[in-house]
Design a protein around this motif. Structure first.
Motif, PDB file in Angstrom:
ATOM      1  N   SER A 150       0.865  -1.178   0.000  1.00 39.19           N
ATOM      2  CA  SER A 150       0.000   0.000   0.000  1.00 39.19           C
ATOM      3  C   SER A 150       0.900   1.227   0.000  1.00 39.19           C
ATOM      4  O   SER A 150       2.130   1.109  -0.046  1.00 39.19           O
ATOM      5  CB  SER A 150      -0.908  -0.001   1.235  1.00 39.19           C
ATOM      6  OG  SER A 150      -0.141   0.198   2.417  1.00 39.19           O
ATOM      7  N   LYS A 151       0.287   2.403   0.071  1.00 33.57           N
ATOM      8  CA  LYS A 151       1.109   3.616   0.070  1.00 33.57           C
ATOM      9  C   LYS A 151       1.910   3.777   1.352  1.00 33.57           C
ATOM     10  O   LYS A 151       2.810   4.603   1.414  1.00 33.57           O
ATOM     11  CB  LYS A 151       0.236   4.848  -0.170  1.00 33.57           C
ATOM     12  CG  LYS A 151      -0.831   5.094   0.873  1.00 33.57           C
ATOM     13  CD  LYS A 151      -1.682   6.295   0.475  1.00 33.57           C
ATOM     14  CE  LYS A 151      -2.797   6.569   1.468  1.00 33.57           C
ATOM     15  NZ  LYS A 151      -3.638   7.715   1.052  1.00 33.57           N
ATOM     16  N   ARG A 152       1.602   2.961   2.357  1.00 32.45           N
ATOM     17  CA  ARG A 152       2.361   3.059   3.608  1.00 32.45           C
ATOM     18  C   ARG A 152       3.065   1.760   3.990  1.00 32.45           C
ATOM     19  O   ARG A 152       3.797   1.727   4.976  1.00 32.45           O
ATOM     20  CB  ARG A 152       1.445   3.533   4.738  1.00 32.45           C
ATOM     21  CG  ARG A 152       0.241   2.666   5.003  1.00 32.45           C
ATOM     22  CD  ARG A 152      -0.687   3.270   6.021  1.00 32.45           C
ATOM     23  NE  ARG A 152      -1.262   4.523   5.573  1.00 32.45           N
ATOM     24  CZ  ARG A 152      -2.383   4.619   4.860  1.00 32.45           C
ATOM     25  NH1 ARG A 152      -3.030   3.522   4.494  1.00 32.45           N
ATOM     26  NH2 ARG A 152      -2.855   5.785   4.501  1.00 32.45           N
ATOM     27  N   HIS A 153       2.852   0.683   3.239  1.00 34.10           N
ATOM     28  CA  HIS A 153       3.485  -0.603   3.549  1.00 34.10           C
ATOM     29  C   HIS A 153       4.092  -1.228   2.297  1.00 34.10           C
ATOM     30  O   HIS A 153       3.524  -1.123   1.210  1.00 34.10           O
ATOM     31  CB  HIS A 153       2.464  -1.591   4.148  1.00 34.10           C
ATOM     32  CG  HIS A 153       2.000  -1.209   5.516  1.00 34.10           C
ATOM     33  ND1 HIS A 153       0.835  -0.510   5.736  1.00 34.10           N
ATOM     34  CD2 HIS A 153       2.548  -1.416   6.734  1.00 34.10           C
ATOM     35  CE1 HIS A 153       0.678  -0.309   7.035  1.00 34.10           C
ATOM     36  NE2 HIS A 153       1.706  -0.855   7.657  1.00 34.10           N
ATOM     37  N   GLN A 154       5.230  -1.881   2.489  1.00 36.60           N
ATOM     38  CA  GLN A 154       5.891  -2.594   1.412  1.00 36.60           C
ATOM     39  C   GLN A 154       5.790  -4.101   1.675  1.00 36.60           C
ATOM     40  O   GLN A 154       6.149  -4.574   2.755  1.00 36.60           O
ATOM     41  CB  GLN A 154       7.371  -2.179   1.317  1.00 36.60           C
ATOM     42  CG  GLN A 154       8.177  -2.913   0.261  1.00 36.60           C
ATOM     43  CD  GLN A 154       7.658  -2.628  -1.146  1.00 36.60           C
ATOM     44  OE1 GLN A 154       7.469  -1.462  -1.508  1.00 36.60           O
ATOM     45  NE2 GLN A 154       7.424  -3.666  -1.920  1.00 36.60           N
ATOM     46  N   TRP A 155       5.269  -4.834   0.705  1.00 31.75           N
ATOM     47  CA  TRP A 155       5.159  -6.287   0.841  1.00 31.75           C
ATOM     48  C   TRP A 155       6.541  -6.912   0.853  1.00 31.75           C
ATOM     49  O   TRP A 155       7.420  -6.529   0.077  1.00 31.75           O
ATOM     50  CB  TRP A 155       4.344  -6.853  -0.308  1.00 31.75           C
ATOM     51  CG  TRP A 155       4.114  -8.328  -0.199  1.00 31.75           C
ATOM     52  CD1 TRP A 155       4.852  -9.324  -0.766  1.00 31.75           C
ATOM     53  CD2 TRP A 155       3.079  -8.977   0.535  1.00 31.75           C
ATOM     54  NE1 TRP A 155       4.343 -10.547  -0.437  1.00 31.75           N
ATOM     55  CE2 TRP A 155       3.249 -10.368   0.367  1.00 31.75           C
ATOM     56  CE3 TRP A 155       2.012  -8.514   1.312  1.00 31.75           C
ATOM     57  CZ2 TRP A 155       2.396 -11.301   0.942  1.00 31.75           C
ATOM     58  CZ3 TRP A 155       1.163  -9.444   1.894  1.00 31.75           C
ATOM     59  CH2 TRP A 155       1.363 -10.813   1.710  1.00 31.75           C
ATOM     60  N   HIS A 156       6.730  -7.887   1.737  1.00 32.20           N
ATOM     61  CA  HIS A 156       8.011  -8.600   1.843  1.00 32.20           C
ATOM     62  C   HIS A 156       7.704 -10.090   1.905  1.00 32.20           C
ATOM     63  O   HIS A 156       7.261 -10.595   2.936  1.00 32.20           O
ATOM     64  CB  HIS A 156       8.771  -8.136   3.091  1.00 32.20           C
ATOM     65  CG  HIS A 156      10.185  -8.616   3.164  1.00 32.20           C
ATOM     66  ND1 HIS A 156      10.530  -9.946   3.309  1.00 32.20           N
ATOM     67  CD2 HIS A 156      11.364  -7.938   3.106  1.00 32.20           C
ATOM     68  CE1 HIS A 156      11.837 -10.075   3.353  1.00 32.20           C
ATOM     69  NE2 HIS A 156      12.372  -8.861   3.228  1.00 32.20           N
ATOM     70  N   ASP A 157       7.940 -10.775   0.796  1.00 30.23           N
ATOM     71  CA  ASP A 157       7.565 -12.198   0.681  1.00 30.23           C
ATOM     72  C   ASP A 157       8.045 -13.030   1.860  1.00 30.23           C
ATOM     73  O   ASP A 157       7.261 -13.752   2.495  1.00 30.23           O
ATOM     74  CB  ASP A 157       8.130 -12.783  -0.620  1.00 30.23           C
ATOM     75  CG  ASP A 157       7.165 -12.643  -1.789  1.00 30.23           C
ATOM     76  OD1 ASP A 157       6.224 -11.823  -1.685  1.00 30.23           O
ATOM     77  OD2 ASP A 157       7.356 -13.339  -2.798  1.00 30.23           O
TER      78      ASP A 157
ATOM     79  N   LYS B 180       6.172   4.560   5.215  1.00 34.04           N
ATOM     80  CA  LYS B 180       6.060   5.827   5.929  1.00 34.04           C
ATOM     81  C   LYS B 180       5.165   5.654   7.144  1.00 34.04           C
ATOM     82  O   LYS B 180       4.407   4.689   7.251  1.00 34.04           O
ATOM     83  CB  LYS B 180       5.506   6.918   5.012  1.00 34.04           C
ATOM     84  CG  LYS B 180       4.059   6.690   4.566  1.00 34.04           C
ATOM     85  CD  LYS B 180       3.543   7.875   3.771  1.00 34.04           C
ATOM     86  CE  LYS B 180       2.078   7.682   3.359  1.00 34.04           C
ATOM     87  NZ  LYS B 180       1.551   8.869   2.646  1.00 34.04           N
ATOM     88  N   GLN B 181       5.290   6.606   8.054  1.00 30.42           N
ATOM     89  CA  GLN B 181       4.447   6.631   9.244  1.00 30.42           C
ATOM     90  C   GLN B 181       3.391   7.712   9.048  1.00 30.42           C
ATOM     91  O   GLN B 181       3.704   8.829   8.639  1.00 30.42           O
ATOM     92  CB  GLN B 181       5.292   6.955  10.483  1.00 30.42           C
ATOM     93  CG  GLN B 181       4.559   6.829  11.802  1.00 30.42           C
ATOM     94  CD  GLN B 181       4.464   5.406  12.310  1.00 30.42           C
ATOM     95  OE1 GLN B 181       5.075   4.505  11.754  1.00 30.42           O
ATOM     96  NE2 GLN B 181       3.688   5.196  13.362  1.00 30.42           N
ATOM     97  N   ASP B 182       2.131   7.380   9.285  1.00 33.01           N
ATOM     98  CA  ASP B 182       1.080   8.377   9.175  1.00 33.01           C
ATOM     99  C   ASP B 182      -0.022   8.056  10.172  1.00 33.01           C
ATOM    100  O   ASP B 182       0.142   7.212  11.059  1.00 33.01           O
ATOM    101  CB  ASP B 182       0.549   8.470   7.739  1.00 33.01           C
ATOM    102  CG  ASP B 182      -0.123   7.180   7.258  1.00 33.01           C
ATOM    103  OD1 ASP B 182      -0.292   6.245   8.076  1.00 33.01           O
ATOM    104  OD2 ASP B 182      -0.492   7.105   6.068  1.00 33.01           O
TER     105      ASP B 182
END
Length: 296
Positions: free
Chosen positions: A148-155, A251-253
């Motif tokens: 998402s715009k604030r999370h990166q997927w990490h398999d 990012k943190q939001d």
């Protein structure tokens, strides 16, 4: 009592409006009806004409409440409120316009707005779930989101978390599902992995509408990847013990802060062990808002 919902067509927004409608329906002593009308069917010029006629042909029944969710619905809600002056306007978000322009604003706490007479602050967005008390002992649901715009997927990080949950709960029945944001390559990996016989994998493409809500009613515990904030609150509302599968943050939001708040308060946990998950919380935010609106 008649409720008109001005819709932008987004399922997540509709879920909020339905949650409040159903809560009002359960609590009201009179019949409560619900009418959804798309913003595409509410052109501005006919609405302006409606200000003089005190009605519009699109609505067959005079509303008592007018709901809106989403930035693009707000102007229509305002205009409908001017046409049907006896109706109460309810915007289910932090509005772009002054609060005083709506009769009520229902705003998640992560938007950092103070509650007052016509501003109701909720823990998370509303949803149509209630705890039906059908949870089965030893039944676990794992629900995966994606980038998402604030999370990166990490398999590897997500897969390792799933493996740990499965291995640590070999006596449990485990249901695993994905979302439309889950990478296709990861879904293929799950399909190819020889999970234990008690693991049932249902990719989102194989699940009918409402399936995830039904699974939450049956699960004793739910683990959700932390990007899926709405599912975290839905699982809490369903009365499940809730675990959060950590993901890399871009990012943190205000949304990540909301999840951190749940973790800090011990409402959810990052533990991958059932025994360390918090006891279920009584999340009934739609019921609370409905009670307030009906009492006014």
């Amino acid at each position: 009592m008649h409720i008109v919902y001005v819709s932008d067509g987004k399922a997540g927004h509709r879920s909020q409006a339905l949650g409040l409608f159903k809560a009002m329906q359960r609590q009201s002593v009179e019949t409560v009806s619900f009418e959804e009308i798309l913003i595409e069917d509410l052109a501005l010029f006919p609405l302006l004409l409606g200000l003089f006629r005190r009605s519009i042909p699109q609505l067959q029944t005079t509303p008592d409440f007018i709901f809106g969710v989403g930035s693009h619905t707000q102007l229509r809600v305002l205009l409908l409120g001017k046409i049907y002056t006896q109706a109460k306007t309810v915007i289910l978000m932090k509005p772009n316009y002054p609060f005083a322009w709506f009769d009520y604003s229902v705003i998640p706490a992560h938007d950092n707005v103070q509650a007052f007479d016509h501003v109701i602050v909720t823990q998370g967005a509303l949803n149509p779930i209630v705890n039906e008390q059908r949870h089965q002992s030893g039944r676990i649901l794992i629900a995966l989101g994606g980038s998402s715009k604030r999370h990166q997927w990490h398999d590897e990080k997500v897969f390792t978390s799933i493996q740990t949950i499965v291995e640590q709960h070999s006596d449990s029945e485990i249901v695993l599902t994905t979302s439309r944001r889950t990478p296709a390559s990861f879904v293929a990996r799950l399909n190819a992995h020889p999970f234990l016989p008690q693991v049932h994998f249902f990719p989102v493409e194989q699940t009918p509408q409402g399936w995830i809500f039904e699974e939450m009613q049956k699960a004793e515990a739910v683990w959700v990847t932390e990007d899926s904030v709405s599912m975290i609150y839905e699982a809490l509302t369903a009365g499940c013990r809730v675990g959060v599968i950590a993901m890399d943050r871009v990012k943190q939001d205000r949304i990540t802060t909301s999840v951190d708040g749940l973790l800090t308060k011990g409402i959810v946990s990052e533990s991958l062990l059932f025994a360390q998950l918090p006891e279920p919380n009584a999340f009934k935010e739609a019921e609370r808002v409905a009670t307030y609106l009906l009492a006014q």
